[in-house]
Design a protein around this motif. Structure first.
Motif, PDB file in Angstrom:
ATOM      1  N   UNK A 315       0.570  -1.186  -0.210  1.00 12.05           N
ATOM      2  CA  UNK A 315       0.103   0.004  -0.105  1.00 12.05           C
ATOM      3  C   UNK A 315       1.087   1.210  -0.148  1.00 12.05           C
ATOM      4  N   UNK A 316       0.463   2.183  -0.254  1.00 14.01           N
ATOM      5  CA  UNK A 316       1.562   3.591  -0.555  1.00 14.01           C
ATOM      6  C   UNK A 316       1.219   4.369   0.777  1.00 14.01           C
ATOM      7  N   UNK A 317       2.469   5.135   0.957  1.00 12.40           N
ATOM      8  CA  UNK A 317       2.917   5.927   1.338  1.00 12.40           C
ATOM      9  C   UNK A 317       1.898   7.204   2.178  1.00 12.40           C
ATOM     10  N   UNK A 318       1.044   7.071   1.629  1.00 13.72           N
ATOM     11  CA  UNK A 318       0.069   8.486   1.874  1.00 13.72           C
ATOM     12  C   UNK A 318      -1.105   8.096   0.342  1.00 13.72           C
ATOM     13  N   UNK A 321      -2.599  11.033  -1.162  1.00 16.76           N
ATOM     14  CA  UNK A 321      -1.733  11.926  -2.416  1.00 16.76           C
ATOM     15  C   UNK A 321      -2.134  11.760  -3.178  1.00 16.76           C
ATOM     16  N   UNK A 322      -3.531  10.884  -3.429  1.00 16.81           N
ATOM     17  CA  UNK A 322      -3.789  10.416  -4.725  1.00 16.81           C
ATOM     18  C   UNK A 322      -5.620  10.487  -4.554  1.00 16.81           C
ATOM     19  N   UNK A 323      -6.018  11.954  -3.546  1.00 18.03           N
ATOM     20  CA  UNK A 323      -6.873  12.605  -3.789  1.00 18.03           C
ATOM     21  C   UNK A 323      -7.401  13.933  -3.398  1.00 18.03           C
ATOM     22  N   UNK A 324      -7.877  15.043  -3.454  1.00 17.87           N
ATOM     23  CA  UNK A 324      -8.171  15.933  -3.575  1.00 17.87           C
ATOM     24  C   UNK A 324      -8.261  15.955  -2.018  1.00 17.87           C
ATOM     25  N   UNK A 325      -7.997  17.141  -1.673  1.00 17.43           N
ATOM     26  CA  UNK A 325      -7.765  17.953  -0.138  1.00 17.43           C
ATOM     27  C   UNK A 325      -6.885  16.592   0.863  1.00 17.43           C
ATOM     28  N   UNK A 326      -6.096  16.158   0.398  1.00 20.44           N
ATOM     29  CA  UNK A 326      -5.328  15.038   0.540  1.00 20.44           C
ATOM     30  C   UNK A 326      -6.431  15.048   2.422  1.00 20.44           C
ATOM     31  N   UNK A 327      -7.832  13.571   1.826  1.00 21.88           N
ATOM     32  CA  UNK A 327      -8.277  13.848   3.267  1.00 21.88           C
ATOM     33  C   UNK A 327      -7.644  12.219   3.739  1.00 21.88           C
ATOM     34  N   UNK A 328      -8.730  11.490   4.470  1.00 20.54           N
ATOM     35  CA  UNK A 328      -8.451  10.744   5.552  1.00 20.54           C
ATOM     36  C   UNK A 328      -8.956   9.580   4.734  1.00 20.54           C
ATOM     37  N   UNK A 374     -16.786  12.625   1.026  1.00 14.99           N
ATOM     38  CA  UNK A 374     -16.573  11.705  -0.284  1.00 14.99           C
ATOM     39  C   UNK A 374     -14.997  12.119  -0.277  1.00 14.99           C
ATOM     40  N   UNK A 375     -14.345  11.032  -1.388  1.00 17.07           N
ATOM     41  CA  UNK A 375     -12.896  10.784  -1.478  1.00 17.07           C
ATOM     42  C   UNK A 375     -13.321  11.268  -3.055  1.00 17.07           C
ATOM     43  N   UNK A 376     -12.214  11.903  -3.306  1.00 18.06           N
ATOM     44  CA  UNK A 376     -12.651  12.837  -5.028  1.00 18.06           C
ATOM     45  C   UNK A 376     -10.956  12.666  -5.556  1.00 18.06           C
ATOM     46  N   UNK A 377     -10.834  11.395  -6.759  1.00 24.57           N
ATOM     47  CA  UNK A 377      -9.438  11.154  -6.813  1.00 24.57           C
ATOM     48  C   UNK A 377      -9.407  12.372  -7.952  1.00 24.57           C
ATOM     49  N   UNK A 378      -7.860  12.773  -7.869  1.00 25.43           N
ATOM     50  CA  UNK A 378      -7.229  14.020  -7.916  1.00 25.43           C
ATOM     51  C   UNK A 378      -6.429  13.472 -10.002  1.00 25.43           C
ATOM     52  N   UNK A 379      -6.663  12.041 -10.244  1.00 21.87           N
ATOM     53  CA  UNK A 379      -6.105  11.522 -11.243  1.00 21.87           C
ATOM     54  C   UNK A 379      -4.684  11.505 -11.195  1.00 21.87           C
ATOM     55  N   UNK A 380      -3.835  11.242 -10.782  1.00 20.92           N
ATOM     56  CA  UNK A 380      -3.048  11.187 -10.306  1.00 20.92           C
ATOM     57  C   UNK A 380      -2.565   9.712 -10.227  1.00 20.92           C
ATOM     58  N   UNK A 381      -2.034   9.015 -11.610  1.00 21.68           N
ATOM     59  CA  UNK A 381      -1.133   7.031 -10.900  1.00 21.68           C
ATOM     60  C   UNK A 381      -0.856   7.130  -9.875  1.00 21.68           C
TER      61      UNK A 381
END
Length: 400
Positions: A315-318, A321-328, A374-381
């Motif tokens: 799993x990633x370090x955070x 990093x891949x969702x808008x506003x860096x949510x939990x 909501x979790x909003x995906x920011x489009x980053x790989x």
């Protein structure tokens, strides 16, 4: 963005992560599709050869960071270890297994690790998705570095003693993948047995077996002496090459998206790709229609279409990093296939690259928001390294 379809001139050799030395080992096996590092090397080499048209770039100067500044701006430096600048402005999507028929390209995705088949008398009757089953505090002791499971994936269906439930095997086209992401897997069909050896292309909306798209072709080789380049007695080895299939008006290859650089300059041509500099015939094709997916929700399912590297292992370090506003973000459950070992050879530094373990394509993560939003995906790989060259490409659905 340039969308390419690349087909083989003969067979292809894309090494997997296992070490191989002719003479000391007896068999090497090709992987398919190739790792993103392979196509990144192909694209960067092609760009260097075509730079300033007939002028090209001296590869020794490029390796020493002595080429034109514009080259490094476009494709980065082989000596740069910083992930955000390593590849310059180059961005790749893929590579994906793809089928071309009448100039239309269909992309195929590995069967999701959480897709299961109900099998009776060796025939697949239907497909199922597991249910996240609440475990509560029972897994509290398994918490590690902020990651934990609160649910297990559970399948209870078994209608008779003749039935068994097993992981789905094969590939899903965009139609079947859209149904999977929406949760409508009962409408996904298993490939008709009568079609498996047919010269007709696979039908849409089915789970297609690998042997319908590509196969392995063994060829013998013999090790050479380093000085004289003459053969060494008793040093035979076998290489399992990949042969993508073709039929009446269709053929299988790889699909690749190229952004950030002006390459290739022509609509079609020949390139070398993979081991032994085997030929690939490329052509520019129309952009593919986006596979239906969601980008936000309180409960998201992340499907990995290409491998991903995570510093924490699986799993990633955070996640934030891949969702808008860096949510939990909380990992609820995961279905992960066996890890991939990815290495290779660093030509610029004349040494082997360190072998890393990657989460393979087809792996699936169940996520939920750690608060009421909501979790909003920011489009980053979604990867901790090399997202610019195609690692960590994802499709997203919702789970209930």
């Amino acid at each position: 963005m340039t969308n390419l379809f690349i087909e083989p001139g003969d067979v292809w050799l894309f090494r997997d992560g296992r070490p191989f030395s002719a003479g000391s080992d007896h068999r090497a096996q090709s992987a398919f599709p190739p790792f993103p590092t392979v196509v990144a090397g192909m694209v960067r080499t092609g760009y260097l050869l075509a730079y300033n048209r007939n002028k090209g770039v001296d590869f020794t100067a490029y390796a020493k960071d002595e080429a034109d500044t514009a080259v490094y701006t476009a494709i980065g430096s082989p000596n740069d270890d910083h992930d955000d600048t390593r590849y310059g402005s180059l961005k790749l999507g893929g590579p994906y297994v793809a089928l071309r028929q009448d100039d239309a390209v269909t992309r195929y995705y590995p069967a999701p690790a959480d897709l299961f088949a109900v099998v009776e008398d060796e025939d697949v009757k239907k497909y199922l998705l597991p249910t996240p089953l609440l475990v509560g505090a029972n897994l509290e002791a398994r918490r590690s570095q902020g990651a934990s499971f609160s649910h297990l994936l559970w399948i209870a269906e078994r209608n008779s003693s003749k039935q068994k439930v097993e992981a789905a095997e094969g590939w899903l086209d965009a139609t079947a993948m859209s149904r999977y992401l929406s949760g409508d897997v009962t409408s996904i069909k298993a490939e008709n047995k009568d079609m498996r050896e047919s010269e007709n292309p696979p039908r849409s909306g089915e789970v297609v077996k690998s042997k319908r798209l590509f196969g392995s072709e063994d060829r013998l080789g013999i090790a050479l002496q380093s000085g004289t380049k003459s053969t060494q007695e008793g040093m035979l080895y076998t290489v399992g090459f990949t042969r993508p299939h073709w039929g009446n008006g269709w053929n299988v290859g790889i699909n690749l998206e190229v952004e950030g650089i002006a390459w290739p300059a022509t609509d079609s041509g020949i390139i070398s790709i993979g081991g032994e500099r085997r030929a690939g015939l490329y052509r520019k094709v129309e952009p593919l229609a986006a596979t239906a997916k969601v980008s936000k929700g309180k409960q998201l399912k992340i499907y990995f279409a290409t491998p991903a590297y995570f510093e924490q292992g699986w799993y990633p370090r955070n996640w934030g990093d891949f969702f808008v506003d860096n949510p939990k973000v909380e990992i609820v459950a995961a279905a992960i296939n066996s890890p991939l070992a990815v290495g290779g050879f660093d030509l610029a530094r004349n040494r082997h690259k360190p072998v890393r373990r990657y989460v393979p394509a087809g792996s699936v993560y169940y996520l939920k928001s750690g608060n009421d939003g909501e979790l909003v995906y920011n489009g980053k790989p979604i990867t901790d390294a090399d997202g610019a060259i195609g690692f960590g490409q994802v499709l997203i659905g919702e789970w209930r």
